[in-house]
Scaffold this active site. Sequence first.
Site, short mmCIF file in Angstrom:
data_model
loop_
_atom_site.label_atom_id
_atom_site.label_comp_id
_atom_site.label_asym_id
_atom_site.label_seq_id
_atom_site.Cartn_x
_atom_site.Cartn_y
_atom_site.Cartn_z
N ARG A 204 0.87 -1.18 0.00
CA ARG A 204 0.00 0.00 0.00
C ARG A 204 0.90 1.23 0.00
O ARG A 204 2.07 1.16 0.42
CB ARG A 204 -0.90 0.01 1.24
CG ARG A 204 -1.82 -1.21 1.36
CD ARG A 204 -2.63 -1.14 2.64
NE ARG A 204 -3.56 -2.27 2.79
CZ ARG A 204 -3.29 -3.38 3.44
NH1 ARG A 204 -2.11 -3.53 4.04
NH2 ARG A 204 -4.19 -4.35 3.53
N LYS A 229 -1.72 -1.86 7.85
CA LYS A 229 -3.15 -1.67 8.07
C LYS A 229 -3.66 -2.68 9.09
O LYS A 229 -3.34 -3.86 9.02
CB LYS A 229 -3.91 -1.84 6.74
CG LYS A 229 -5.38 -1.45 6.82
CD LYS A 229 -6.02 -1.51 5.45
CE LYS A 229 -7.48 -1.08 5.51
NZ LYS A 229 -8.13 -1.13 4.19
N HIS A 294 -2.72 1.96 -6.12
CA HIS A 294 -3.31 0.70 -5.65
C HIS A 294 -3.50 -0.29 -6.80
O HIS A 294 -3.57 -1.50 -6.56
CB HIS A 294 -4.65 0.98 -4.96
CG HIS A 294 -4.89 0.09 -3.78
ND1 HIS A 294 -4.16 0.18 -2.61
CD2 HIS A 294 -5.78 -0.92 -3.57
CE1 HIS A 294 -4.60 -0.72 -1.75
NE2 HIS A 294 -5.57 -1.41 -2.32
N ARG A 297 -0.72 -2.76 -6.71
CA ARG A 297 -0.93 -3.80 -5.70
C ARG A 297 -1.91 -4.85 -6.23
O ARG A 297 -1.67 -6.05 -6.08
CB ARG A 297 -1.44 -3.15 -4.41
CG ARG A 297 -1.82 -4.12 -3.30
CD ARG A 297 -2.16 -3.30 -2.05
NE ARG A 297 -3.01 -4.01 -1.10
CZ ARG A 297 -2.56 -4.78 -0.12
NH1 ARG A 297 -1.26 -4.96 0.04
NH2 ARG A 297 -3.40 -5.37 0.71
N HIS A 320 -4.33 -9.46 4.20
CA HIS A 320 -5.79 -9.50 4.31
C HIS A 320 -6.20 -10.31 5.53
O HIS A 320 -5.67 -11.40 5.77
CB HIS A 320 -6.42 -10.12 3.06
CG HIS A 320 -6.35 -9.25 1.85
ND1 HIS A 320 -6.52 -9.72 0.57
CD2 HIS A 320 -6.13 -7.91 1.73
CE1 HIS A 320 -6.42 -8.72 -0.30
NE2 HIS A 320 -6.18 -7.62 0.38
N TYR A 329 -9.59 -11.70 -6.49
CA TYR A 329 -8.62 -11.72 -7.59
C TYR A 329 -8.84 -12.91 -8.52
O TYR A 329 -8.36 -12.90 -9.65
CB TYR A 329 -7.19 -11.72 -7.04
CG TYR A 329 -6.86 -10.43 -6.32
CD1 TYR A 329 -6.73 -9.24 -7.03
CD2 TYR A 329 -6.74 -10.40 -4.94
CE1 TYR A 329 -6.47 -8.05 -6.37
CE2 TYR A 329 -6.47 -9.21 -4.27
CZ TYR A 329 -6.34 -8.04 -4.99
OH TYR A 329 -6.09 -6.86 -4.35
#
Length: 347
Positions: A204, A229, A294, A297, A320, A329
């Site tokens: 990120r 995050k 992003h 990523r 995640h 994805y």
Amino acid sequence: MKWNARTITHRGEQRIAVVFQKDELLLYAVKSIPGCRWSQSLKLWHIPDTEENRRMTGLPLEAALQPNEEGLRGLKNLKLWMRSKRYSESTITTYVDATKSFLTFFNDRALNEIGNDDVVQYNNEHILKQGLSASYQNQVVSALKLFFMTVGDRKIDVENIHRPKRAKALPNVLSKDEVKAILEAHSNIKHRAMLSLIYSCGLRCGELLALKPLHIDSKRNIVLLQNAKGKKDRIVPLSPKILELLREYYKSYKPVHYLFEGYVAGAPYSDKSLQSVLRHALFKANITKPVTLHWLRHSYATHLLESGTDLRYIQELLGHSRSKTTEIYTHVSTKSIQQIKSPFDDL
């Protein structure tokens, strides 16, 4: 022009949010406004809050409305509460701004007079009327839940604040050729190193800018990401090619504290400048898609999947919390789809 505009405070700065339906001409017009930026968190374009821009967007020149005194006190308490819980400053700003917009809409009401029907009214008469995204509406709901949890005498039922149905939007992905063109566009080694590290490690923007030289472990070929995050640490593999690029960059720039620093030694490179680096790379590579950092990523994750990497590992690499987040994805990977033969070919 067919757009909706409103004032926001983004990253501590007064801005004008410009919201519009997908339209190439409008997008070009907005991006040509000096100081225009895309907010990944708010999912909207925003421009400086100047007199000229207010006239252009049709906003009143007088100061925007504010919540009443009780609302302002509540916002202050929310900010203090979130800081005590160690929320990131960007999350605090997002939640406070969203709550402020709601309380401004009902600035003629006491907090204990506001109920769940008022949230529905706000959604219909402000969010939907202004054409704001479902993503922003979700942010408002999250912010209001947190805010009213901290309010003692309340009419609103926090658990019954309903969320909008989530749009099943697919992540934007670039081809490997497009990624290569972007990463090789800059002759400046610092700019190349920043964009290359984002793609090669699936970082990120904030994770890249928080890196320090000590986070690069050349012995184990890994990058340590601390307080990413969700306040989670994780490690990602470091490509030998990137390591060579970083060594070359380090010899030329000799950063003091952060791996990538701005004009002031010891201070981190700004996200605004990093976005500018990407814009220039897109221009040089002749790529007209509205690419954001992003996207690199997303492209990293999709290219890993297409090369056969297990989803569980991709989830770990991206940081995640839920496997469902990573599974999106599978819907943009073209490896299996390209093997399907169209019946048209047999006609």
